[in-house]
Structure formats: C-alpha cells, structure tokens
Design a protein around this motif. Sequence first.
Motif, mmCIF file in Angstrom:
data_model
loop_
_atom_site.group_PDB
_atom_site.id
_atom_site.type_symbol
_atom_site.label_atom_id
_atom_site.label_comp_id
_atom_site.label_asym_id
_atom_site.label_seq_id
_atom_site.Cartn_x
_atom_site.Cartn_y
_atom_site.Cartn_z
ATOM 1 N N GLU A 266 0.825 -1.210 0.000
ATOM 2 C CA GLU A 266 0.000 0.000 0.000
ATOM 3 C C GLU A 266 0.861 1.262 0.000
ATOM 4 O O GLU A 266 0.631 2.188 -0.760
ATOM 5 C CB GLU A 266 -0.881 0.000 1.250
ATOM 6 N N ASN A 270 1.283 4.060 -2.965
ATOM 7 C CA ASN A 270 1.013 5.491 -2.777
ATOM 8 C C ASN A 270 2.192 6.363 -3.184
ATOM 9 O O ASN A 270 2.011 7.393 -3.820
ATOM 10 C CB ASN A 270 0.625 5.777 -1.323
ATOM 11 N N TYR A 277 -6.981 6.560 -6.709
ATOM 12 C CA TYR A 277 -7.630 5.373 -6.150
ATOM 13 C C TYR A 277 -6.781 4.758 -5.049
ATOM 14 O O TYR A 277 -5.561 4.862 -5.068
ATOM 15 C CB TYR A 277 -7.835 4.305 -7.234
ATOM 16 N N THR A 278 -7.442 4.083 -4.111
ATOM 17 C CA THR A 278 -6.692 3.280 -3.155
ATOM 18 C C THR A 278 -6.349 1.957 -3.841
ATOM 19 O O THR A 278 -6.917 1.613 -4.884
ATOM 20 C CB THR A 278 -7.510 2.969 -1.886
#
Length: 595
Positions: A266, A270, A277-278
């Motif tokens: 994650e 990022n 979007y995640t």
Amino acid sequence: MLFNHKIFNKKNYILFYLINFLLLINLYANNINNNSLDKYFEQYKNLFLEEYWRFNHDEAIYNGRYEFASKLEIPCEYNNYLKLDYINHTQELLDHYFKYNLNLLNSNNQSDFKLMYDHLNKTRFYLTQYKNHEWDPSIYNIADLIGLLLNTEYNTLESRLLDIKNRLSYIDQYYAAAKQNLKIPTKEHTELAINQLEGSYHLFNINLINKINESKLYEVDKYLLMQSAYNAMHTIENFVNWLKSKQIEWEQVGYKNFRLGKELYEQKFNYEINSSYTVDELFIKALEEKQVLHNKMSELAQKLWFKYYPSIEYPKNNLQAIKLVLDKLALDHVKPAEFVNTVKQQIPQLSEFVIQKDLLDIDLSKPLVVRETPEYIRGIAGASIQNPGPYDKEANTYYNVDPLDTYEPEKAESLLREYNNYMLRILNIHEAVPGHYTQLVHSNKSPSLIKAIFGNGSMIEGWAVYSERMMLEEGYGDHSPELWLTYYKWNLRSVINTILDYSVHVLDMDKDSAIKLLTMEGFQELQEAEGKWRRVTLTQVQLASYFNGYKEIYNLREELKEKMGDSFDLKSFHNKFLSYGSAPVKVIRDIMLDV
Ligand code: ZN
Ligand code: ZN
C-alpha cells in the motif's frame, strides 16, 4: 567535489547546505516587495536539483548530467545517513518557505512543489522502510551505467574512457559496502543478481577492452585502463562468488519472502503511483474491467467465428472461442526480415491519422528515428522507445526495433505471432504515435524540469494505454473487429497485470493460480505467463501502473465531457493534459477540474 565517504565529510555538506540557504534568504531579502513567490520558487527549483544530483549521481547521469560520470556513489551506511539528513533538511526548507504559501504559487509550481516533496518522501521510504539495499543484491550492478558511458557520445571516446577509469577506481569500496548492506535477501533477487552480473563480464573483458584498443590514448593510459577493466571484472566475480557461497547459508535460515505484504504494498503504491484510487479500489476496478472485456471479446468472437472457422460449430466455452479466433489472427504477420521496415512505414501513417482527425498537436519537426536496436541492448523488448534526457532535449529519440532475422527462427516466429499485423499497429500507437513518443515531445516542451525528471510512471504508461483506445475509438483501422479483438486482448493484459500484482503481493496467490489467470483468462502463451510470473516475483506495484494511469485518464476525460457538455473538445483536452508534463494524473486532474 567528489562524493565519496572518505572525502565528502559532514563539514562540506553543511557548508553546501548553508550556501543554498543563504542564497534563498538573499532572494527574499532583495525581492520581498515583489511578492512574487513564483519567481523565488523558480530559482529555488534549480538549487534543489543541483543539490539533488549531488546525492544521486547515477540518476544524474541517466538524466544527461555527464559531469558525474567519473564518480561512483558508494552505497554505504554513512552515505545513506547523509542522504536522510539531506532529505530532512530540504523538507524543512520547503516547509518553511513555501508550504504555507502554496496558494500564492501558480498551478504549475504548485504541482512541482508537490512532486519535489513527494519525491523526497519516496526516497525516505526506500531508505527506511522498503530497504531494498538489504534484500535485493541485483541493485549492486555497475555495468549498465558503464555500458551507457561507453556507448553514449557525450564526449570523445578518450575522455569517456577516462571517466570510466575514474569511476571504476571506487569499485572495491562499492562492493565492500554491498556485502555489508545485504542481510537476508530473497531467493529470486539473488538469482537475478548472479545472472545479470555474470552476463556483464563481457562488457568488461570484451566491449571495454575493444574500445580501449580503438582509442587514441597513450599506450600507458591504455595499459592502466585495461588494468582497471580486468580489476572491475575480478571484483564483480568475487561478489558473485560471495553471493553463491551465501546462498547455502540463506537457504538454511530461510530467504526473505518476495511477497511485499499489504502494508508495504500500500505504501509503495502510494509513493510510486500517487493515484486517485486506493489499492483496494483499483483492484476491484480491475476485476470489473476484466469481466467487461471478456464480454466484449466474446461478442466479437461470435461475429468473427464463421469467417475463420466456416465449418466448425461455435464452442460452448466462450473463453475458448475467443482464444481460437485470436490464434487465427496471430497467423497474419510479416516475415522476420520485414519487421523493422513495417514499423518504419507505419509511424508516418499514424501521425497522418492524428493530424487528419485533429486529435492532438503533432510536432513533425522532431521525427522519431526508427532503427535496428543496437546490438548491446537487443533481445529484451523487441521494440521500445529510447528517449533523450531532460537536459538533452535536442538529441534524437530512437524507436529501437529488433531485427528479427537475427533471432532464432522459432523465437522470431513466436514474437511475430504476438506482434501480428493487428497487434503491431497497437504496439506502434503505444510506443510511438500518439503514445510514448508523442507524450515525450509534449513533455519536453513543458517548462518544468522537475516534472521531466520526477515524471510519474503511471501517467506515462497510462497515456500510452489510453492513446490506443482513443485511436481505435476515433476510427483508426476502420473499426475492424479483428483489430478491436486484438486490442482487447492487449488491454486485458494491463488489467490482469494489476490483478496479478495485488493478488500475489497482498493475497498470497500461488504460481499455479497465477499461470491459470494469465493463460485461461488473459489468453497468454505459457511462455509469456511464465515470464510474467518471474516479473511479479521481482517487482511490486509497477505492474499495476499501466491500468491505473489508463483508468484515471479515461475517467478524467469522461468527467470533463460531462462537466463541459458541448464545449468539450478532444484535441484541447489532449493538448492541455499533455502540457503538464509527466505529473501524476491525480495532480493534473486537480488542476484541470480546478478543485
Ligand atoms: Zn507464422
Ligand atoms: Zn509503455
């Protein structure tokens, strides 16, 4: 000034930092009444980059700053410490002078600020959390840059060779630091390192030696250079042997798992992609898109079935039917010897189509040079763009295409089936016009060096993928169902890459399920699927960047269409979108939607 831990000490560093700092204060003191923060920021950006290169020599060279060619950065703990210190100080400075006045900057500078700040965050993440210097032995490879210096004519051969000699004088320290850094690596990266390093020997004992002999250097210099070439190879050999002896030990204690796990995945997503979007959102979007594409492909397969299988009943299994039609389309390909020329002929046709349909600005004064891939980088991609760095905008951009008649016949045939007459057109859109090459020309016009250097990979790939679809939508290929079906297969690849990446690194997907996904649902050949599996064990997040960028760009366009109604113009949208350089789509989106 040499950046080497013996010479470059803390005192020098503070001094350098102080100079920058004073310069900035000076800027303020003299011009504070101008209240033009943009002007200060423009000047600061140059300082920022100069300081950045001092801490990132290799990156500087890849960006065309060859004055760093003679200096090899030692990846030791002390230098990492200096780098972290530099990151903290630079961010403090950015905070102090710009962060709280961000809205006073124009939008181009606002997004540059974000890119600079985010890039420092990313570097810190790499050093303190991702820590690939501890588990990826393949990063300790000096050959790629030596090859670049040897083959790029940034200076006379003689000066380049002397640069290489100076660079190689640090090699013992370099590999000593590498050994110290490595804790428990992954099995996959260790094997990769051994393979790549062994593959680099010929650069030192053949290519480099040949160039030394060719050169007009004095005999004594030639002799010394040959000594350092052989010493380099010897040092690398020693490192390889060390890795091999450690393999036994690491086998016993257990290698590090190549799967990144959710938390790190994650974070890396990022920092690298900087998406709207995640991770989870993108994964779900990819699953949905896979279904949509399968449905569209099955419609086309039904339409085309009797053209290609006139006497056979349509199969009950839809995915199987699609695969069978694709197999027929793969037979429609050029001969190996025609491959390079076919690509050469297609590029002007693509530009012509874009101009005729008025889709975006094309600069015909900077033609792409299609050429046979230089021998030393052949056999990797089949075809790919090689672009000049941001400091070297006037240099040629090459479209390297492998001459397939130099391949083994079997390998050439399999590549030609993949890049058949339909797929080749999509590949050329992606790599050249209006994909990577066109985007690059626009990006180089953007006044922002920051965006050219810290360009967002997902935006770059996303644009290329978006441009394929856009061209077909606008009627390139006359809406041929064969071309569309082939396009969907190609597009499905980036969708499935996203699913694969997340599933393997976060959901623990095993190899069998991965191969099934790629071959059954992605219509890939086993060999390609095996290659993809290898890639997902060696990289993380990168495989998800194509679909992410594509989805963000496509959705931004649809959003703007909705918002602007009749005043929406496709050409203006493309030109404007490309004018922000290679900034993350999210950043461009915020500016274009004015939020
Ligand atoms: Zn064939
Ligand atoms: Zn690409």
